[in-house]
Design an enzyme around this catalytic site. Sequence first.
Site, PDB file in Angstrom:
ATOM      1  N   GLU A  35      30.575  37.362  38.688  1.00 45.04           N
ATOM      2  CA  GLU A  35      31.181  38.672  38.935  1.00 45.04           C
ATOM      3  C   GLU A  35      30.100  39.591  39.474  1.00 45.04           C
ATOM      4  O   GLU A  35      29.075  39.798  38.845  1.00 45.04           O
ATOM      5  CB  GLU A  35      31.774  39.246  37.633  1.00 45.04           C
ATOM      6  CG  GLU A  35      32.155  40.708  37.681  1.00 45.04           C
ATOM      7  CD  GLU A  35      33.090  41.070  38.836  1.00 45.04           C
ATOM      8  OE1 GLU A  35      34.179  40.501  38.932  1.00 45.04           O
ATOM      9  OE2 GLU A  35      32.696  41.950  39.656  1.00 45.04           O
ATOM     10  N   THR A  44      42.259  44.812  38.598  1.00 43.88           N
ATOM     11  CA  THR A  44      43.224  44.537  37.532  1.00 43.88           C
ATOM     12  C   THR A  44      43.098  45.554  36.401  1.00 43.88           C
ATOM     13  O   THR A  44      44.098  46.071  35.908  1.00 43.88           O
ATOM     14  CB  THR A  44      42.998  43.113  36.978  1.00 43.88           C
ATOM     15  OG1 THR A  44      43.101  42.184  38.057  1.00 43.88           O
ATOM     16  CG2 THR A  44      44.041  42.773  35.919  1.00 43.88           C
ATOM     17  N   GLY A  49      49.369  48.347  35.139  1.00 37.93           N
ATOM     18  CA  GLY A  49      49.552  47.337  34.098  1.00 37.93           C
ATOM     19  C   GLY A  49      50.926  46.702  34.053  1.00 37.93           C
ATOM     20  O   GLY A  49      51.166  45.815  33.242  1.00 37.93           O
ATOM     21  N   ARG A 283      57.604  50.796  47.993  1.00 38.08           N
ATOM     22  CA  ARG A 283      56.430  51.659  48.109  1.00 38.08           C
ATOM     23  C   ARG A 283      56.205  52.123  49.552  1.00 38.08           C
ATOM     24  O   ARG A 283      55.812  53.261  49.774  1.00 38.08           O
ATOM     25  CB  ARG A 283      55.197  50.922  47.586  1.00 38.08           C
ATOM     26  CG  ARG A 283      55.259  50.750  46.096  1.00 38.08           C
ATOM     27  CD  ARG A 283      54.096  49.995  45.528  1.00 38.08           C
ATOM     28  NE  ARG A 283      54.149  50.118  44.075  1.00 38.08           N
ATOM     29  CZ  ARG A 283      53.278  49.558  43.252  1.00 38.08           C
ATOM     30  NH1 ARG A 283      52.285  48.847  43.715  1.00 38.08           N
ATOM     31  NH2 ARG A 283      53.401  49.725  41.957  1.00 38.08           N
TER      32      ARG A 283
HETATM   33  P1  ADP Z   1      42.649  39.922  41.254  1.00 40.40           P
HETATM   34  O1  ADP Z   1      43.673  40.924  40.836  1.00 40.40           O
HETATM   35  O2  ADP Z   1      43.092  39.102  42.396  1.00 40.40           O
HETATM   36  O3  ADP Z   1      42.110  39.185  40.088  1.00 40.40           O
HETATM   37  P2  ADP Z   1      40.601  41.940  41.082  1.00 40.40           P
HETATM   38  O4  ADP Z   1      40.376  43.021  42.039  1.00 40.40           O
HETATM   39  O5  ADP Z   1      41.164  42.304  39.762  1.00 40.40           O
HETATM   40  O6  ADP Z   1      41.451  40.819  41.819  1.00 40.40           O
HETATM   41  O7  ADP Z   1      39.232  41.179  40.762  1.00 40.40           O
HETATM   42  C1  ADP Z   1      38.386  40.686  41.766  1.00 40.40           C
HETATM   43  C2  ADP Z   1      36.966  40.648  41.211  1.00 40.40           C
HETATM   44  O8  ADP Z   1      36.124  39.910  42.080  1.00 40.40           O
HETATM   45  C3  ADP Z   1      36.344  42.035  41.069  1.00 40.40           C
HETATM   46  O9  ADP Z   1      35.892  42.224  39.760  1.00 40.40           O
HETATM   47  C4  ADP Z   1      35.189  42.008  42.079  1.00 40.40           C
HETATM   48  O10 ADP Z   1      34.071  42.777  41.680  1.00 40.40           O
HETATM   49  C5  ADP Z   1      34.853  40.529  42.135  1.00 40.40           C
HETATM   50  N1  ADP Z   1      34.159  40.136  43.371  1.00 40.40           N
HETATM   51  C6  ADP Z   1      34.479  40.495  44.638  1.00 40.40           C
HETATM   52  N2  ADP Z   1      33.611  39.946  45.521  1.00 40.40           N
HETATM   53  C7  ADP Z   1      32.748  39.194  44.789  1.00 40.40           C
HETATM   54  C8  ADP Z   1      31.617  38.387  45.121  1.00 40.40           C
HETATM   55  N3  ADP Z   1      31.183  38.237  46.392  1.00 40.40           N
HETATM   56  N4  ADP Z   1      30.949  37.765  44.108  1.00 40.40           N
HETATM   57  C9  ADP Z   1      31.354  37.916  42.813  1.00 40.40           C
HETATM   58  N5  ADP Z   1      32.396  38.681  42.449  1.00 40.40           N
HETATM   59  C10 ADP Z   1      33.094  39.313  43.415  1.00 40.40           C
END
Ligand code: ADP
Length: 454
Positions: A35, A44, A49, A283
């Site tokens: 992450e 998310t 929610g 939307r």
């Molecule tokens: P989803 O709803 O599809 O799970 P989210 O936006 O909730 O998507 O979560 C995507 C996560 O991926 C975020 O926490 C973001 O910081 C992380 N992320 C995005 N790009 C990268 C990357 N290059 N390496 C690691 N984490 C990443």
Amino acid sequence: VEKTAEVVIIGGGGAGLAAAESAYENGAKSVILLEKAATLGGNTIRAGGAYNAVNPEKQKAQGIEDSIEKHIQQTYEGGHKVGNMELIKVLCNNAYDGVTWLEGLGLQWQDKIGSVVGSMWQRSNQTVAPLGTGYIETLSKAATAKGCEILLDTKANELIIENGRVVGVKAEGPDSILTVKAEKGVIMATGGYAANPEMVRQYLSDGVYTKDNLPADVVSTNAPGIVGDGIKMGEAIGAQLIDMQHIQLLPMPSDRFGPSINVEHSFFINKEGKRFVKEDGARDEICLATFEQKDGQYFMINDSKIIPENRKTLSGEDLNNLIEKGLVVEANSLDELAEKIGVPADALKKTTETFNSYVASKSDADFGRKVWGEKIDKAPFYATLRFPALHHTMGGLKINTKTEVLDKNDQPIPGLYAAGEVTGGIHGANRLGGNAIADIIVFGRIAGATVMGK
Ligand code: ADP
């Protein structure tokens, strides 16, 4: 530094964490999740929610008629018949199982089923915990308890390919460059790119939003890291992208959910104090209508009937805090409310009276609204200013129903799976409100199973 796990997951939002838990449930012995932010959650955790799923017991108790078939149809038609029917069926057929799965992992649900803005029907399940925090807490706790290694502040940059198979990821951590090898596969769960306006504009063409109608000063509801990394990493190794011209604006920035994110018990007015759209519309319909109103903004109007004794909003936020911050306006009469928000009092009173007559007859002679709650007539009254913000990107990596990422010939790329907003094809040209959480849970779970050969 080199690390190895059976399963490597990129992104610690809802999809990534659901995939991690699911991989363990399907026999994985080791999972590493990367992450790039300092905390888990992505978009998310800041979502309203709402989770759309036909919930027979709860809907029956409220007298709501529904079916999976209807959820499928509304998802397809709400997406302007652009979405892939096979993926939509998987989403809707498995949505309720995701609800009970999460409950089994400890997530608490509210009793009432609602209709979140843009959901088009009363099938939005809502957690007790505020916003999207419940999903992230429940899933990260479950996956961590099984041994999932979560590396925060660790950004994936590149997929490693050997003999046509994805075998790992190159990443940079807080103090080292990492090579993370994946014995069984890599799951891409990096979310979309609505925090990257340049990338949004680059792909706009003939969708609902175009280079011409997207306001130059449009803001985003997204976490700052949602900039399309996973789409670019996939594209770099030959993944096929789909539906990239389709974006969604939410008619409310995330700090302006207000007392309710649902359609029931509320109506919308422009700055002339008049309704201008059906509140239970899609939307994109609400956003396009909002563009036509003064300042491109509107107010959601509520009354005290929906304010519980503990003064928590439907998304679990503290209402007093929102009022203190000026995000929600409270008043003891419609006259006072009108004065406080600067709309003509006569117009607001007349609109309210007409609206209440529609509530009584359950029919809307002006805009054809279909979802009804109670009359808005009990002081204090509430107004929340809202306006469209970049919210969701419908396009992304093309997947099949097993979440295998497809190449330009529609062939699975061995070792690469994807789930959540990084993927495209499910929501078509417009995602129903409340379908994103269903998406990340349903497809996150499938990705965790598929990568383990299930
Ligand atoms: P989803 O709803 O599809 O799970 P989210 O936006 O909730 O998507 O979560 C995507 C996560 O991926 C975020 O926490 C973001 O910081 C992380 N992320 C995005 N790009 C990268 C990357 N290059 N390496 C690691 N984490 C990443």
